[in-house]
Design a protein around this motif. Structure first.
Motif, PDB file in Angstrom:
ATOM      1  N   UNK A  56       0.825  -1.215   0.000  1.00  0.00           N
ATOM      2  CA  UNK A  56       0.000   0.000   0.000  1.00  0.00           C
ATOM      3  C   UNK A  56       0.856   1.261   0.000  1.00  0.00           C
ATOM      4  N   UNK A  57       2.010   1.193   0.659  1.00  0.00           N
ATOM      5  CA  UNK A  57       2.900   2.353   0.753  1.00  0.00           C
ATOM      6  C   UNK A  57       3.498   2.734  -0.597  1.00  0.00           C
ATOM      7  N   UNK A  58       3.433   1.842  -1.569  1.00  0.00           N
ATOM      8  CA  UNK A  58       3.946   2.149  -2.910  1.00  0.00           C
ATOM      9  C   UNK A  58       3.046   3.133  -3.656  1.00  0.00           C
ATOM     10  N   UNK A  59       1.889   3.441  -3.095  1.00  0.00           N
ATOM     11  CA  UNK A  59       1.027   4.430  -3.729  1.00  0.00           C
ATOM     12  C   UNK A  59      -0.451   4.151  -3.717  1.00  0.00           C
ATOM     13  N   UNK A  60      -0.877   2.894  -3.849  1.00  0.00           N
ATOM     14  CA  UNK A  60      -2.315   2.685  -3.977  1.00  0.00           C
ATOM     15  C   UNK A  60      -3.098   2.816  -2.669  1.00  0.00           C
ATOM     16  N   UNK A  61      -2.436   2.842  -1.544  1.00  0.00           N
ATOM     17  CA  UNK A  61      -3.144   2.971  -0.274  1.00  0.00           C
ATOM     18  C   UNK A  61      -4.200   1.884  -0.108  1.00  0.00           C
ATOM     19  N   UNK A  62      -5.357   2.285   0.400  1.00  0.00           N
ATOM     20  CA  UNK A  62      -6.405   1.306   0.707  1.00  0.00           C
ATOM     21  C   UNK A  62      -7.088   0.719  -0.519  1.00  0.00           C
TER      22      UNK A  62
END
Length: 92
Positions: A79-85
């Motif tokens: 998620x930390x790579x950008x897409x989040x939830x």
């Protein structure tokens, strides 16, 4: 043999290799969700998530994984790579 429910789910699916994942493909199929394994022979989920982020994919992302000792940590890292939830890790 596929059940009726499984066949209905697959009816709207498009299958593609990682090498085919580009802006043209996403525009053509208008995917609202992308599903892929945590690890495959040629790449891992980090590479796929990064590619989807580069392409501006705004839909849901589901990553399929075997049983993991700390699935929540792996999901948090992806998620930390950008897409989040928008990203969900499904682990056995």
């Amino acid at each position: 043999m596929l059940s009726t429910q499984s066949a209905e789910l697959l009816a709207g699916a498009a299958f593609a290799s990682f090498s085919d994942l580009d802006a043209e493909l996403l525009a053509q199929i208008q995917a609202d969700e992308v599903i892929f394994p945590l690890v495959s022979r040629d790449h891992d989920a980090i590479v796929v998530v990064e590619r989807l982020q580069e392409l501006g994919f705004a839909g849901r992302i589901t990553v399929l994984a075997p049983a993991l000792p700390n699935a929540a940590m792996v999901q948090a890292e992806l998620r930390a790579l950008g897409p989040g939830t928008r990203l969900t890790l499904l682990s056995r």
